[in-house]
Design an enzyme around this catalytic site. Structure first.
Site, PDB file in Angstrom:
ATOM      1  N   GLN A 158      10.178  16.541   9.267  1.00  0.00           N
ATOM      2  CA  GLN A 158       9.179  15.539   9.626  1.00  0.00           C
ATOM      3  C   GLN A 158       7.833  16.192   9.943  1.00  0.00           C
ATOM      4  O   GLN A 158       6.781  15.615   9.675  1.00  0.00           O
ATOM      5  CB  GLN A 158       9.677  14.706  10.810  1.00  0.00           C
ATOM      6  CG  GLN A 158      10.897  13.863  10.486  1.00  0.00           C
ATOM      7  CD  GLN A 158      10.705  13.027   9.230  1.00  0.00           C
ATOM      8  OE1 GLN A 158       9.865  12.129   9.175  1.00  0.00           O
ATOM      9  NE2 GLN A 158      11.490  13.325   8.190  1.00  0.00           N
ATOM     10  N   ASN A 162      -2.760   6.204   6.872  1.00  0.00           N
ATOM     11  CA  ASN A 162      -3.368   6.950   7.964  1.00  0.00           C
ATOM     12  C   ASN A 162      -3.957   6.001   9.007  1.00  0.00           C
ATOM     13  O   ASN A 162      -3.770   4.784   8.949  1.00  0.00           O
ATOM     14  CB  ASN A 162      -4.433   7.916   7.418  1.00  0.00           C
ATOM     15  CG  ASN A 162      -5.560   7.191   6.703  1.00  0.00           C
ATOM     16  OD1 ASN A 162      -5.779   5.994   6.876  1.00  0.00           O
ATOM     17  ND2 ASN A 162      -6.294   7.930   5.884  1.00  0.00           N
ATOM     18  N   TYR A 190       0.840  -1.200   0.000  1.00  0.00           N
ATOM     19  CA  TYR A 190       0.000   0.000   0.000  1.00  0.00           C
ATOM     20  C   TYR A 190       0.873   1.247   0.000  1.00  0.00           C
ATOM     21  O   TYR A 190       1.807   1.371   0.800  1.00  0.00           O
ATOM     22  CB  TYR A 190      -0.925   0.027   1.224  1.00  0.00           C
ATOM     23  CG  TYR A 190      -1.866   1.207   1.180  1.00  0.00           C
ATOM     24  CD1 TYR A 190      -2.917   1.233   0.272  1.00  0.00           C
ATOM     25  CD2 TYR A 190      -1.683   2.303   2.012  1.00  0.00           C
ATOM     26  CE1 TYR A 190      -3.762   2.329   0.188  1.00  0.00           C
ATOM     27  CE2 TYR A 190      -2.533   3.402   1.948  1.00  0.00           C
ATOM     28  CZ  TYR A 190      -3.568   3.412   1.029  1.00  0.00           C
ATOM     29  OH  TYR A 190      -4.404   4.502   0.945  1.00  0.00           O
ATOM     30  N   ASP A 217      14.866   8.871   3.980  1.00  0.00           N
ATOM     31  CA  ASP A 217      13.589   8.862   3.273  1.00  0.00           C
ATOM     32  C   ASP A 217      13.745   8.531   1.801  1.00  0.00           C
ATOM     33  O   ASP A 217      12.820   8.004   1.178  1.00  0.00           O
ATOM     34  CB  ASP A 217      12.909  10.227   3.413  1.00  0.00           C
ATOM     35  CG  ASP A 217      12.300  10.446   4.783  1.00  0.00           C
ATOM     36  OD1 ASP A 217      12.093   9.450   5.503  1.00  0.00           O
ATOM     37  OD2 ASP A 217      12.045  11.605   5.139  1.00  0.00           O
ATOM     38  N   GLU A 256       3.430 -35.836  30.113  1.00  0.00           N
ATOM     39  CA  GLU A 256       2.398 -34.895  29.649  1.00  0.00           C
ATOM     40  C   GLU A 256       1.049 -35.585  29.438  1.00  0.00           C
ATOM     41  O   GLU A 256       0.120 -34.961  28.923  1.00  0.00           O
ATOM     42  CB  GLU A 256       2.871 -34.222  28.353  1.00  0.00           C
ATOM     43  CG  GLU A 256       4.099 -33.337  28.556  1.00  0.00           C
ATOM     44  CD  GLU A 256       4.439 -32.497  27.336  1.00  0.00           C
ATOM     45  OE1 GLU A 256       3.866 -32.736  26.257  1.00  0.00           O
ATOM     46  OE2 GLU A 256       5.264 -31.578  27.479  1.00  0.00           O
ATOM     47  N   HIS A 281       1.845 -40.142  21.779  1.00  0.00           N
ATOM     48  CA  HIS A 281       3.066 -39.535  21.245  1.00  0.00           C
ATOM     49  C   HIS A 281       4.236 -40.506  21.364  1.00  0.00           C
ATOM     50  O   HIS A 281       5.041 -40.669  20.439  1.00  0.00           O
ATOM     51  CB  HIS A 281       3.395 -38.240  22.003  1.00  0.00           C
ATOM     52  CG  HIS A 281       2.562 -37.067  21.609  1.00  0.00           C
ATOM     53  ND1 HIS A 281       1.204 -37.051  21.719  1.00  0.00           N
ATOM     54  CD2 HIS A 281       2.923 -35.845  21.108  1.00  0.00           C
ATOM     55  CE1 HIS A 281       0.735 -35.859  21.305  1.00  0.00           C
ATOM     56  NE2 HIS A 281       1.771 -35.124  20.927  1.00  0.00           N
ATOM     57  N   THR A 339       4.237   9.997  11.484  1.00  0.00           N
ATOM     58  CA  THR A 339       5.696  10.020  11.517  1.00  0.00           C
ATOM     59  C   THR A 339       6.228  10.772  12.727  1.00  0.00           C
ATOM     60  O   THR A 339       5.562  11.659  13.281  1.00  0.00           O
ATOM     61  CB  THR A 339       6.260  10.636  10.228  1.00  0.00           C
ATOM     62  OG1 THR A 339       7.679  10.404  10.180  1.00  0.00           O
ATOM     63  CG2 THR A 339       5.986  12.126  10.156  1.00  0.00           C
ATOM     64  N   GLU A 398      10.674   6.435  15.788  1.00  0.00           N
ATOM     65  CA  GLU A 398      10.730   5.941  14.408  1.00  0.00           C
ATOM     66  C   GLU A 398      12.064   6.346  13.787  1.00  0.00           C
ATOM     67  O   GLU A 398      12.789   5.525  13.226  1.00  0.00           O
ATOM     68  CB  GLU A 398       9.569   6.538  13.618  1.00  0.00           C
ATOM     69  CG  GLU A 398       9.557   6.156  12.142  1.00  0.00           C
ATOM     70  CD  GLU A 398       8.521   6.927  11.353  1.00  0.00           C
ATOM     71  OE1 GLU A 398       8.190   6.476  10.248  1.00  0.00           O
ATOM     72  OE2 GLU A 398       8.045   7.979  11.815  1.00  0.00           O
ATOM     73  N   HIS A 399      12.378   7.635  13.868  1.00  0.00           N
ATOM     74  CA  HIS A 399      13.658   8.166  13.395  1.00  0.00           C
ATOM     75  C   HIS A 399      14.373   8.810  14.574  1.00  0.00           C
ATOM     76  O   HIS A 399      13.791   9.652  15.254  1.00  0.00           O
ATOM     77  CB  HIS A 399      13.466   9.247  12.324  1.00  0.00           C
ATOM     78  CG  HIS A 399      12.553   8.880  11.207  1.00  0.00           C
ATOM     79  ND1 HIS A 399      11.209   9.254  11.178  1.00  0.00           N
ATOM     80  CD2 HIS A 399      12.772   8.168  10.074  1.00  0.00           C
ATOM     81  CE1 HIS A 399      10.657   8.813  10.064  1.00  0.00           C
ATOM     82  NE2 HIS A 399      11.580   8.141   9.374  1.00  0.00           N
ATOM     83  N   HIS A 447       5.061  16.528   7.212  1.00  0.00           N
ATOM     84  CA  HIS A 447       4.239  15.398   6.777  1.00  0.00           C
ATOM     85  C   HIS A 447       2.779  15.569   7.174  1.00  0.00           C
ATOM     86  O   HIS A 447       1.873  15.243   6.406  1.00  0.00           O
ATOM     87  CB  HIS A 447       4.748  14.100   7.409  1.00  0.00           C
ATOM     88  CG  HIS A 447       5.877  13.460   6.674  1.00  0.00           C
ATOM     89  ND1 HIS A 447       5.705  12.762   5.510  1.00  0.00           N
ATOM     90  CD2 HIS A 447       7.203  13.403   6.958  1.00  0.00           C
ATOM     91  CE1 HIS A 447       6.878  12.299   5.099  1.00  0.00           C
ATOM     92  NE2 HIS A 447       7.797  12.676   5.956  1.00  0.00           N
ATOM     93  N   GLN A 453     -10.113   0.109   2.588  1.00  0.00           N
ATOM     94  CA  GLN A 453     -10.667  -0.793   1.582  1.00  0.00           C
ATOM     95  C   GLN A 453      -9.575  -1.498   0.785  1.00  0.00           C
ATOM     96  O   GLN A 453      -9.754  -2.639   0.342  1.00  0.00           O
ATOM     97  CB  GLN A 453     -11.638  -0.060   0.662  1.00  0.00           C
ATOM     98  CG  GLN A 453     -11.121   1.170  -0.029  1.00  0.00           C
ATOM     99  CD  GLN A 453     -11.361   2.455   0.772  1.00  0.00           C
ATOM    100  OE1 GLN A 453     -11.331   2.449   1.997  1.00  0.00           O
ATOM    101  NE2 GLN A 453     -11.590   3.544   0.058  1.00  0.00           N
TER     102      GLN A 453
END
Length: 464
Positions: free
Chosen positions: A278, A233, A140, A381, A435, A440, A256, A347-348, A281, A204
């Site tokens: 940043q 998002n 995506y 980036d 067990e 087994h 971000t 993240e960064h 964004h 979707q």
């Protein structure tokens, strides 16, 4: 927004003062500035979208495209000629930038694929750890406030390096481009050899990838995938959360964020520029300065006032920098700053200190670490060779950025001979009895009974 307004805003940059305070790990983590979590708000809407796509297929996708994107579509698959035209029309400078980004990302990604491990456990006994690429992935690429051909690169390159044989890509339809994704997105896909591209946005798209969509009179089926990756998002992140029992996901990426650990050797203009990079964004993006220098913090505020006033998205940047998710965290020294960095798990994370490389080597929790004056986040980036799809919202304490292993799974292969099984047979029987799973143990013991039938079941009646 005027420079004067920006100056007033940035004199009130949020401050968290930890000097002289000794907090437990839990207290420190709780004190970190964060954006408000909105997963709960989005969950109901996303559940309805997923249910609609599952039950009504392309009809639901068409309605959602009209509702959210203002476009009409009978089928979301992008025609091959549109991909070719997008690449042919691409600005040569942008193409050159993409080609360089692809080359560097490919070099790094191809070095990441782990080797299979064939381990001789005992004579006649081996266990193999074999890495296998997933068969099909859905990638995506968001739309929103910016265009992200770089996200095409960051998602596709490691999937190709992993050996994935089937790759589908989705990006929101754009009214300004005839209902297709942005042409730069299409050009980047074509440049990487991706020909299965869909004009589907948001939750979707995740639903379509996870469950597949049957063919309709306008076009072919969208086959379900094994892994869904890519940023987006809160609706995309929520959808990934809701389908991760059906498919693998890279992460539930949030807005971000950048943290900068800096001492009095840092260059204020660089720090401010990187915080702004940043913040542009999203109004909810986080930019956090962690420092033991009040003088540096003052100088960075002054730089922000000047630089924000002249940047294109000044209003968006100002809102992000003044929000509760951003600010200055004062610490006693770099040692405490490292502890804060690990609690924040950015993240960064940029390191602007003395011995920056040594400090970077002590950080445990970060999606990606950028060392020194000439390794800004914007390098990562686009053209560092690293991947910019990274864990957010503190999840770097346990999660990794997108990489080749995101698209691989490990299969264990066990190969024992008769003598090797007999060597441990008694242990297996004893553990099975402990067990209360005696069958087994029987499954091992039967192989060593003097009257055991060991001939293959062949001939008439075999398998009956």
């Amino acid at each position: 927004m005027t420079a004067a307004t920006n100056s007033a805003t940035f004199s009130a940059l949020p401050v968290l003062d930890l000097r002289g305070r000794r907090l437990s790990a839990a207290e420190l983590k709780a004190a970190m500035p964060r954006a408000e979590t909105t997963f709960d708000v989005a969950s109901q809407a996303v559940e309805e979208i997923i249910s609609s796509v599952r039950s009504r297929g392309y009809a639901a996708l068409s309605e959602l495209a009209e509702r959210f994107d203002g476009v009409e579509q009978s089928h979301p698959k992008v025609p091959a000629e549109a991909l070719a035209e997008a690449l042919a029309s691409l600005d040569p400078a942008v193409r050159a930038g993409l080609e360089e980004a692809i080359a560097r990302a490919r070099t790094f990604a191809e070095a990441q694929k782990p080797a299979d491990a064939v381990v001789p456990i005992a004579p006649g006994a081996t266990v193999t750890h074999k890495w296998v690429p997933v068969a099909r992935v859905g990638l995506y690429v968001p739309g929103g406030l910016a265009v992200y051909p770089s996200s095409v690169v960051m998602n596709v390159v490691p999937a190709l390096a992993a050996g994935v044989g089937s790759i589908a890509l989705a990006s929101p339809p754009q009214k300004d481009f005839g209902g297709l994704p942005h042409p730069t997105i299409l050009a980047a896909a074509r440049l990487l050899g991706i020909d299965e591209v869909y004009a589907i946005g948001g939750a979707q798209a995740v639903a379509a990838f996870a469950y597949g969509v049957p063919a309709n009179e306008a076009g072919p089926a969208l086959e379900p995938v094994d892994v869904v990756t890519g940023p987006g998002n809160v609706f995309v992140a929520t959808a990934k959360r809701l389908v991760k029992s059906v498919v693998g996901i890279d992460a539930e990426a949030g807005t971000t964020e950048i943290a900068i650990l800096a001492d009095d050797t840092a260059v204020p203009a660089y720090v401010a520029a990187d915080m702004i990079s940043q913040a542009e964004h999203d109004p909810h993006a986080a930019s956090v300065l962690i420092t033991d220098s009040a003088a540096l913090a003052d100088a960075v505020r002054a730089e922000l006032a000047e630089q924000v006033a002249s940047t294109r998205h000044s209003e968006r940047v100002a809102k992000a920098l003044s929000g509760p998710q951003s600010g200055v965290i004062f610490v006693d020294d770099v040692e405490q700053g490292i502890a804060v960095c690990d609690a924040y798990a950015a993240e960064h994370l940029e390191i602007h200190t003395r011995d920056a490389a040594a400090v970077a080597g002590r950080i445990r929790n970060a999606g990606a670490i950028f060392v020194g004056d000439y390794s800004p986040v914007s390098l990562g980036d686009y053209c560092a060779g690293s991947n910019h799809v990274l864990p957010t919202s503190g999840t770097a304490t346990f999660a990794s950025g997108l990489n080749v292993t995101t698209f691989l799974k490990a299969v264990q292969i066990i190969d024992y001979g008769r003598a090797a099984l007999e060597e441990v047979g008694g242990h297996i029987v004893a553990l099975a009895q402990a067990e209360d799973l005696p069958a087994h143990g029987d499954a091992v013991a039967v192989r060593f009974k003097p009257d055991a039938r060991t001939e293959p079941a062949t001939g008439e009646g075999a398998g009956a």
